[in-house]
Motif scaffolding. Structure first.
Motif, PDB file in Angstrom:
ATOM      1  N   GLU A 185      40.012  58.142  21.014  1.00  0.00           N
ATOM      2  CA  GLU A 185      41.021  57.242  20.109  1.00  0.00           C
ATOM      3  C   GLU A 185      40.687  57.566  18.541  1.00  0.00           C
ATOM      4  OE1 GLU A 185      39.511  55.261  23.955  1.00  0.00           O
ATOM      5  OE2 GLU A 185      38.467  56.409  22.278  1.00  0.00           O
ATOM      6  N   ASP A 186      41.959  57.441  18.087  1.00  0.00           N
ATOM      7  CA  ASP A 186      42.018  57.587  16.686  1.00  0.00           C
ATOM      8  C   ASP A 186      41.777  56.176  15.897  1.00  0.00           C
ATOM      9  OD1 ASP A 186      42.375  60.256  16.200  1.00  0.00           O
ATOM     10  OD2 ASP A 186      44.382  59.731  16.798  1.00  0.00           O
ATOM     11  N   TYR A 187      40.758  56.065  15.166  1.00  0.00           N
ATOM     12  CA  TYR A 187      40.534  54.709  14.323  1.00  0.00           C
ATOM     13  C   TYR A 187      40.569  55.012  12.892  1.00  0.00           C
ATOM     14  CZ  TYR A 187      37.915  53.466  18.671  1.00  0.00           C
ATOM     15  OH  TYR A 187      37.570  53.210  19.844  1.00  0.00           O
ATOM     16  N   ALA A 188      41.762  54.201  12.491  1.00  0.00           N
ATOM     17  CA  ALA A 188      41.918  54.326  11.171  1.00  0.00           C
ATOM     18  C   ALA A 188      41.548  53.161  10.038  1.00  0.00           C
ATOM     19  CB  ALA A 188      43.488  54.496  11.009  1.00  0.00           C
ATOM     20  N   ALA A 189      41.366  52.137  10.668  1.00  0.00           N
ATOM     21  CA  ALA A 189      40.734  50.982   9.861  1.00  0.00           C
ATOM     22  C   ALA A 189      39.732  50.214  10.882  1.00  0.00           C
ATOM     23  CB  ALA A 189      42.255  50.075   9.631  1.00  0.00           C
ATOM     24  N   PRO A 190      39.062  49.418  10.185  1.00  0.00           N
ATOM     25  CA  PRO A 190      37.984  48.630  10.817  1.00  0.00           C
ATOM     26  C   PRO A 190      38.638  47.714  11.963  1.00  0.00           C
ATOM     27  CG  PRO A 190      37.513  48.380   8.593  1.00  0.00           C
ATOM     28  CD  PRO A 190      38.802  49.239   8.684  1.00  0.00           C
ATOM     29  N   GLU A 191      40.105  47.058  11.666  1.00  0.00           N
ATOM     30  CA  GLU A 191      40.514  46.343  12.796  1.00  0.00           C
ATOM     31  C   GLU A 191      41.018  47.256  13.995  1.00  0.00           C
ATOM     32  OE1 GLU A 191      42.300  46.736   9.769  1.00  0.00           O
ATOM     33  OE2 GLU A 191      40.817  45.389   8.742  1.00  0.00           O
ATOM     34  N   ASP A 192      40.911  48.544  13.911  1.00  0.00           N
ATOM     35  CA  ASP A 192      41.282  49.274  15.217  1.00  0.00           C
ATOM     36  C   ASP A 192      40.004  49.080  16.188  1.00  0.00           C
ATOM     37  OD1 ASP A 192      43.633  50.094  14.071  1.00  0.00           O
ATOM     38  OD2 ASP A 192      42.631  52.014  13.379  1.00  0.00           O
ATOM     39  N   LEU A 193      38.759  48.696  15.663  1.00  0.00           N
ATOM     40  CA  LEU A 193      37.410  48.620  16.575  1.00  0.00           C
ATOM     41  C   LEU A 193      37.335  47.209  17.128  1.00  0.00           C
ATOM     42  CD1 LEU A 193      35.003  50.135  13.998  1.00  0.00           C
ATOM     43  CD2 LEU A 193      35.812  51.139  16.128  1.00  0.00           C
ATOM     44  N   LYS A 194      38.258  46.341  16.930  1.00  0.00           N
ATOM     45  CA  LYS A 194      38.444  44.988  17.546  1.00  0.00           C
ATOM     46  C   LYS A 194      38.196  45.281  19.106  1.00  0.00           C
ATOM     47  CE  LYS A 194      40.545  40.592  17.776  1.00  0.00           C
ATOM     48  NZ  LYS A 194      41.819  39.782  17.136  1.00  0.00           N
ATOM     49  N   GLY A 195      37.227  44.462  19.739  1.00  0.00           N
ATOM     50  CA  GLY A 195      37.020  44.511  21.187  1.00  0.00           C
ATOM     51  C   GLY A 195      36.143  45.521  21.710  1.00  0.00           C
ATOM     52  N   GLU A 196      35.801  46.522  20.652  1.00  0.00           N
ATOM     53  CA  GLU A 196      34.865  47.724  21.136  1.00  0.00           C
ATOM     54  C   GLU A 196      33.368  47.056  20.745  1.00  0.00           C
ATOM     55  OE1 GLU A 196      35.620  50.577  22.185  1.00  0.00           O
ATOM     56  OE2 GLU A 196      37.801  50.523  21.891  1.00  0.00           O
ATOM     57  N   SER A 197      32.411  48.027  21.439  1.00  0.00           N
ATOM     58  CA  SER A 197      31.157  47.698  21.142  1.00  0.00           C
ATOM     59  C   SER A 197      30.561  48.937  19.992  1.00  0.00           C
ATOM     60  CB  SER A 197      30.135  47.859  22.338  1.00  0.00           C
ATOM     61  OG  SER A 197      30.735  46.909  23.447  1.00  0.00           O
ATOM     62  N   SER A 198      29.580  48.305  19.275  1.00  0.00           N
ATOM     63  CA  SER A 198      29.214  49.192  18.253  1.00  0.00           C
ATOM     64  C   SER A 198      27.888  48.968  17.806  1.00  0.00           C
ATOM     65  CB  SER A 198      30.139  49.305  17.004  1.00  0.00           C
ATOM     66  OG  SER A 198      30.090  48.005  16.392  1.00  0.00           O
ATOM     67  N   GLY A 199      27.162  49.926  17.059  1.00  0.00           N
ATOM     68  CA  GLY A 199      25.583  49.474  16.786  1.00  0.00           C
ATOM     69  C   GLY A 199      25.490  50.379  15.714  1.00  0.00           C
ATOM     70  N   PRO A 200      24.497  50.343  15.038  1.00  0.00           N
ATOM     71  CA  PRO A 200      23.815  51.400  13.739  1.00  0.00           C
ATOM     72  C   PRO A 200      23.406  52.681  14.219  1.00  0.00           C
ATOM     73  CG  PRO A 200      22.282  49.556  14.045  1.00  0.00           C
ATOM     74  CD  PRO A 200      23.463  49.183  14.967  1.00  0.00           C
ATOM     75  N   ARG A 201      23.360  53.333  13.479  1.00  0.00           N
ATOM     76  CA  ARG A 201      22.624  54.915  13.767  1.00  0.00           C
ATOM     77  C   ARG A 201      21.194  54.521  13.549  1.00  0.00           C
ATOM     78  NH1 ARG A 201      25.069  57.045   8.859  1.00  0.00           N
ATOM     79  NH2 ARG A 201      23.620  56.412   7.275  1.00  0.00           N
ATOM     80  N   SER A 202      20.325  55.262  14.224  1.00  0.00           N
ATOM     81  CA  SER A 202      19.118  54.925  14.101  1.00  0.00           C
ATOM     82  C   SER A 202      18.226  55.864  13.185  1.00  0.00           C
ATOM     83  CB  SER A 202      18.440  55.088  15.395  1.00  0.00           C
ATOM     84  OG  SER A 202      18.522  56.309  16.107  1.00  0.00           O
ATOM     85  N   ALA A 203      18.921  56.947  12.589  1.00  0.00           N
ATOM     86  CA  ALA A 203      18.003  57.705  11.665  1.00  0.00           C
ATOM     87  C   ALA A 203      18.935  57.564  10.284  1.00  0.00           C
ATOM     88  CB  ALA A 203      18.334  59.104  12.085  1.00  0.00           C
ATOM     89  N   PRO A 204      18.149  58.014   9.389  1.00  0.00           N
ATOM     90  CA  PRO A 204      18.732  57.762   7.674  1.00  0.00           C
ATOM     91  C   PRO A 204      19.775  58.960   7.784  1.00  0.00           C
ATOM     92  CG  PRO A 204      16.384  57.944   7.848  1.00  0.00           C
ATOM     93  CD  PRO A 204      16.653  58.256   9.199  1.00  0.00           C
ATOM     94  N   PRO A 205      20.764  58.906   6.634  1.00  0.00           N
ATOM     95  CA  PRO A 205      21.945  59.845   6.799  1.00  0.00           C
ATOM     96  C   PRO A 205      21.444  61.150   6.441  1.00  0.00           C
ATOM     97  CG  PRO A 205      21.944  57.942   5.199  1.00  0.00           C
ATOM     98  CD  PRO A 205      20.735  57.832   6.170  1.00  0.00           C
ATOM     99  N   LEU A 206      20.397  61.157   6.043  1.00  0.00           N
ATOM    100  CA  LEU A 206      20.380  62.877   5.740  1.00  0.00           C
ATOM    101  C   LEU A 206      19.224  63.354   6.955  1.00  0.00           C
ATOM    102  CD1 LEU A 206      20.013  62.833   1.942  1.00  0.00           C
ATOM    103  CD2 LEU A 206      21.683  63.467   3.163  1.00  0.00           C
ATOM    104  N   SER A 207      18.904  62.766   7.888  1.00  0.00           N
ATOM    105  CA  SER A 207      17.887  63.179   8.669  1.00  0.00           C
ATOM    106  C   SER A 207      18.470  64.535   9.393  1.00  0.00           C
ATOM    107  CB  SER A 207      17.502  62.427   9.838  1.00  0.00           C
ATOM    108  OG  SER A 207      16.821  61.364   9.162  1.00  0.00           O
ATOM    109  N   MET A 208      17.536  65.565   9.777  1.00  0.00           N
ATOM    110  CA  MET A 208      18.361  66.708  10.414  1.00  0.00           C
ATOM    111  C   MET A 208      17.340  66.637  11.744  1.00  0.00           C
ATOM    112  SD  MET A 208      20.336  67.741   8.468  1.00  0.00           S
ATOM    113  CE  MET A 208      20.794  69.629   8.879  1.00  0.00           C
ATOM    114  N   HIS A 209      18.057  66.698  12.962  1.00  0.00           N
ATOM    115  CA  HIS A 209      17.318  66.573  14.257  1.00  0.00           C
ATOM    116  C   HIS A 209      17.700  67.810  14.856  1.00  0.00           C
ATOM    117  CE1 HIS A 209      15.748  62.656  13.637  1.00  0.00           C
ATOM    118  NE2 HIS A 209      16.938  62.093  13.357  1.00  0.00           N
TER     119      HIS A 209
END
Length: 77
Positions: free
Chosen positions: A53-77
């Motif tokens: 899917e192409d998500y261009a705006a937050p409204e495009d996520l309506k009805g989808e499940s989402s969650g936060p990432r579990s690592a800081p933005p600069l973490s390298m795994h």
């Protein structure tokens, strides 16, 4: 140290600097000073490889499940 303790630790002189990926929000700027950005990155959205899917705006996520990432933005795994 917990991320949430960084600003209180700085303002109470328990630490001298914060060296972490932290957005310079208006509320944070009222309490602490920020240096010039050392590294910048844009916002992003990650999904399962089999989803096309192409998500261009937050409204495009309506009805989808989402969650936060579990690592800081600069973490390298």
């Amino acid at each position: 140290m917990q991320f949430s303790a960084l600003i209180p630790s700085l303002t109470s002189n328990k630490i001298d600097i914060i060296s972490a990926a932290m957005f310079a929000t208006a509320a944070r700027k009222e309490v602490i000073d920020f240096s010039d950005a050392v590294y910048t990155y844009g916002e992003g959205l990650f999904g399962a490889e089999d989803r096309q899917e192409d998500y261009a705006a937050p409204e495009d996520l309506k009805g989808e499940s989402s969650g936060p990432r579990s690592a800081p933005p600069l973490s390298m795994h």
